[in-house]
Motif scaffolding. Structure first.
Motif, mmCIF file in Angstrom:
data_model
loop_
_atom_site.group_PDB
_atom_site.id
_atom_site.type_symbol
_atom_site.label_atom_id
_atom_site.label_comp_id
_atom_site.label_asym_id
_atom_site.label_seq_id
_atom_site.Cartn_x
_atom_site.Cartn_y
_atom_site.Cartn_z
ATOM 1 N N GLY A 277 0.804 -1.102 0.011
ATOM 2 C CA GLY A 277 0.023 -0.095 0.012
ATOM 3 C C GLY A 277 0.656 1.230 0.047
ATOM 4 O O GLY A 277 0.184 2.331 0.347
ATOM 5 N N ILE A 278 2.299 1.206 -0.507
ATOM 6 C CA ILE A 278 2.946 2.380 -0.480
ATOM 7 C C ILE A 278 2.516 3.402 -1.631
ATOM 8 O O ILE A 278 2.292 4.394 -1.293
ATOM 9 C CB ILE A 278 4.454 2.059 -0.756
ATOM 10 C CG1 ILE A 278 4.966 1.210 0.664
ATOM 11 C CG2 ILE A 278 5.210 3.276 -0.914
ATOM 12 C CD1 ILE A 278 6.317 0.530 0.327
ATOM 13 N N GLY B 203 0.066 6.337 -0.525
ATOM 14 C CA GLY B 203 -1.080 5.302 -0.552
ATOM 15 C C GLY B 203 -1.483 4.827 -1.721
ATOM 16 O O GLY B 203 -1.633 5.711 -2.838
ATOM 17 N N GLY B 204 -1.585 3.617 -2.088
ATOM 18 C CA GLY B 204 -2.554 3.129 -3.437
ATOM 19 C C GLY B 204 -2.041 1.690 -3.583
ATOM 20 O O GLY B 204 -1.358 1.259 -2.783
ATOM 21 N N LYS B 205 -2.612 1.361 -4.798
ATOM 22 C CA LYS B 205 -2.491 -0.065 -5.232
ATOM 23 C C LYS B 205 -1.241 -0.437 -5.694
ATOM 24 O O LYS B 205 -0.770 -1.760 -6.207
ATOM 25 C CB LYS B 205 -3.591 -0.629 -6.046
ATOM 26 C CG LYS B 205 -4.998 -0.548 -5.309
ATOM 27 C CD LYS B 205 -6.018 -0.795 -6.437
ATOM 28 C CE LYS B 205 -7.410 -0.883 -5.972
ATOM 29 N NZ LYS B 205 -8.370 -1.287 -7.001
ATOM 30 N N LYS C 199 0.238 8.534 8.297
ATOM 31 C CA LYS C 199 -1.136 8.132 8.099
ATOM 32 C C LYS C 199 -1.251 7.147 6.551
ATOM 33 O O LYS C 199 -2.062 7.510 5.729
ATOM 34 C CB LYS C 199 -2.254 9.145 7.889
ATOM 35 C CG LYS C 199 -1.597 10.578 8.071
ATOM 36 C CD LYS C 199 -2.852 11.754 7.821
ATOM 37 C CE LYS C 199 -2.152 13.023 7.531
ATOM 38 N NZ LYS C 199 -3.141 13.978 7.229
ATOM 39 N N ARG C 200 -0.427 6.361 6.635
ATOM 40 C CA ARG C 200 -0.359 5.312 5.486
ATOM 41 C C ARG C 200 -1.648 4.462 5.278
ATOM 42 O O ARG C 200 -2.187 3.741 6.365
ATOM 43 C CB ARG C 200 0.745 4.376 5.484
ATOM 44 C CG ARG C 200 0.975 3.191 4.631
ATOM 45 C CD ARG C 200 1.568 3.597 3.485
ATOM 46 N NE ARG C 200 2.840 4.565 3.320
ATOM 47 C CZ ARG C 200 4.048 4.005 3.772
ATOM 48 N NH1 ARG C 200 4.294 2.747 4.327
ATOM 49 N NH2 ARG C 200 4.746 4.975 3.823
ATOM 50 N N ARG C 201 -2.219 4.468 4.213
ATOM 51 C CA ARG C 201 -3.408 3.680 4.011
ATOM 52 C C ARG C 201 -3.087 2.564 3.282
ATOM 53 O O ARG C 201 -2.311 2.253 2.664
ATOM 54 C CB ARG C 201 -4.588 4.558 3.249
ATOM 55 C CG ARG C 201 -5.095 5.897 3.872
ATOM 56 C CD ARG C 201 -4.994 7.137 2.848
ATOM 57 N NE ARG C 201 -3.566 7.411 2.835
ATOM 58 C CZ ARG C 201 -3.166 8.470 2.192
ATOM 59 N NH1 ARG C 201 -4.336 9.368 1.549
ATOM 60 N NH2 ARG C 201 -1.884 8.823 1.708
ATOM 61 N N ARG C 202 -4.156 1.562 3.675
ATOM 62 C CA ARG C 202 -3.988 0.273 2.895
ATOM 63 C C ARG C 202 -4.502 0.513 1.474
ATOM 64 O O ARG C 202 -5.601 1.467 1.420
ATOM 65 C CB ARG C 202 -4.902 -0.934 3.568
ATOM 66 C CG ARG C 202 -4.284 -0.978 5.179
ATOM 67 C CD ARG C 202 -3.082 -1.505 5.344
ATOM 68 N NE ARG C 202 -2.739 -2.836 4.716
ATOM 69 C CZ ARG C 202 -1.672 -3.458 4.694
ATOM 70 N NH1 ARG C 202 -0.422 -2.634 5.197
ATOM 71 N NH2 ARG C 202 -1.191 -4.543 3.947
ATOM 72 N N PRO C 203 -4.114 -0.374 0.408
ATOM 73 C CA PRO C 203 -4.708 -0.155 -0.937
ATOM 74 C C PRO C 203 -6.406 -0.386 -0.783
ATOM 75 O O PRO C 203 -6.729 -1.497 -0.219
ATOM 76 C CB PRO C 203 -4.164 -0.976 -1.817
ATOM 77 C CG PRO C 203 -3.423 -2.057 -0.961
ATOM 78 C CD PRO C 203 -3.071 -1.319 0.635
ATOM 79 N N ARG C 204 -7.041 0.519 -1.640
ATOM 80 C CA ARG C 204 -8.139 0.413 -1.709
ATOM 81 C C ARG C 204 -8.782 -0.238 -3.122
ATOM 82 O O ARG C 204 -8.179 -0.157 -3.812
ATOM 83 C CB ARG C 204 -8.912 1.716 -1.513
ATOM 84 C CG ARG C 204 -9.216 2.193 0.011
ATOM 85 C CD ARG C 204 -9.620 3.566 -0.043
ATOM 86 N NE ARG C 204 -8.620 4.539 -0.042
ATOM 87 C CZ ARG C 204 -9.055 5.768 0.186
ATOM 88 N NH1 ARG C 204 -10.037 6.243 0.123
ATOM 89 N NH2 ARG C 204 -7.927 6.686 -0.193
#
Lengths: 280, 179
Positions: A235-236, A242-244, B174-179
């Motif tokens: 998820g970097i 953030g992102g795929k 605030k790292r997000r997981r991939p959506r």
């Protein structure tokens, strides 16, 4: 026997330095566009759009995609039926890099000594890898390698029992540590096997393969997919926001190795993975 | 989008929050590894730096040479973390804003809070695009360092994101997981 003046190599390399630094590789452009369709987050989409816009501006204005125009890594395959005439090959290669970086207004980022750190002002010496092969062609690849991502590259001598899992874990950890600094989404060159030095060389050479071309080795191809899935689940994302899409591609080159060892090297490359190819 | 003019005022810095997009206009100074080493040395020896550090914005960048008829070559941010060991001293000497790419150390973050400064991220690897937001380039010091010299750049609507704000808010925390 075919005779080839080394000045032809100089001329070719000069042009390839400019082409590699100014025109983003078509496979990378395709990867950015593909990721743009897949990403849902606004920030990831925004960054990917900037990357495309940046590539278009560079190409149109004939300026470097990135100010870090790298250390020039030159790969050559020299046919054994060719005789190089008219001077030293090494000098010819360095002159090509010097000319290209001057003519293309590319940044000179090479220091003579790693300790004293005096800029040579020519971006030379280049790193030169030569291989003698069959035939009478001379093939040249120029890869400008930026150091934001180079600095995050790693090598590890795994144990044979570590196997594929060990490789996947090692590469994943390297990407996690690289994080936003190394300009994700990355292309990963992974070298497996050989000796300490050979694994690192393979990792670098692997970056030359277009990421939309499949690995001809089926086992490596399957492992590439496993690494890619694992790393993209971190998820970097683009620019680390953030992102795929944390990597655009994983390219493996593997080689025979010793009964006691499993060397693995990962050469991290930024979203501007650059190279250009020519043949004489 | 939020537009700000450099140098930033105290209350402008205070209002910035990590993650916010901002367009910057005004003067920035480039400095990277070699220049930072020299500046930190000067500060340590109580000598005068070639530019006053009071309230300035430092851009971690080493531009490509300027092609004919263009203000500057490609000019994107370099990895900020390499400057971390020098940054607290520079902030103590008055630097108010930094532009770069990537994460910073805890020491840097603490100094940002202490000296009420701000750390911006510029779009990494977009040097060609960013070069079009630079309207003037002037060599200020250390010409012999080539791309590592200090340049004074005038920027217009230079796109950045607040990376670390003056209260220590950090975009990468605030790292997000991939959506």
């Amino acid at each position: 026997m075919k005779k080839l003046p080394v000045s032809d190599i100089t001329k070719l390399i000069s042009g390839l330095c400019i082409e590699a630094n100014v025109d983003l590789r078509p496979d990378l452009k395709k990867a950015i566009s593909g990721a743009l369709k897949r990403e849902k987050s606004k920030s990831a989409k925004g960054v990917l759009r900037l990357l495309l816009e940046n590539a278009a501006i560079a190409s149109k204005n004939r300026i470097a995609i990135c100010q870090d125009t790298g250390m020039a890594v030159v790969f050559m395959e020299i046919g054994q039926d060719v005789r190089l005439v008219g001077g030293s090959l090494k000098n010819a290669v360095n002159k090509g890099v010097k000319d290209g970086y001057k003519k293309g207004y590319l940044r000179k980022s090479v220091v003579r000594s790693p300790i004293v750190r005096e800029n040579t002002k020519t971006n030379t010496p280049a790193i030169l890898h030569t291989e003698i092969v069959r035939g009478k062609a001379v093939r040249v690849w120029v890869m400008p390698k930026g150091f934001g991502s180079e600095n995050k590259s790693k090598i590890r001598m795994l144990n044979p029992s570590d196997g594929e899992k060990g490789i996947i874990d090692f590469v994943t950890r390297a990407v996690k540590e690289a994080g936003p600094e190394a300009c994700p989404p990355f292309v990963l060159g992974v070298g497996i096997g050989g000796t300490f030095d050979h694994a690192a060389g393979l990792a670098k050479k692997a970056l030359l393969r277009r990421i939309d071309k499949k690995n001809p080795d089926l086992r490596s191809r399957a492992l590439e997919k496993k690494i890619m899935d694992k790393v993209n689940s971190l998820g970097i994302g683009p620019m680390g926001m953030g992102g795929k899409t944390t990597v655009f591609g994983v390219n493996i080159l593997s080689s025979a190795t010793h009964i006691a060892g499993l060397p693995v090297a990962v050469n991290i490359n930024c979203h501007a993975t650059r190279s250009a190819y020519g043949v004489l | 989008m939020n537009k700000l003019t450099l140098p930033l005022k105290k209350e402008e810095i205070r209002a910035l929050k990590a993650g916010q997009s901002v367009l910057l206009s005004g003067i920035v100074y480039t400095a990277r590894d070699a220049a930072h080493k020299i500046l930190a040395e000067l500060i340590k020896n109580r000598k005068k730096p070639p530019v006053s550090l009071k309230n300035i914005t430092i851009y971690y960048a080493g531009p490509a040479p300027s092609p004919r008829n263009q203000v500057i070559g490609s000019c994107g941010p370099t990895t900020s973390a390499r400057m971390d060991i020098f940054t607290p001293a520079l902030l103590r000497s008055g630097v108010k804003a930094m532009i770069g790419k990537g994460r910073r150390s805890k020491e840097v973050k603490d100094s940002i809070i202490k000296y009420k400064a701000v750390y911006f991220l510029a779009p990494a690897g977009c040097g060609a695009l960013l070069s079009k937001k630079i309207t003037k380039k002037k060599m200020v010091a250390y010409k012999n360092l080539g791309p590592e010299a200090i340049y004074e750049l005038e920027v217009k609507d230079f796109p950045v994101i607040v990376g670390i704000d003056s209260k220590g808010g950090d975009i990468f925390k605030k790292r997000r997981r991939p959506r």
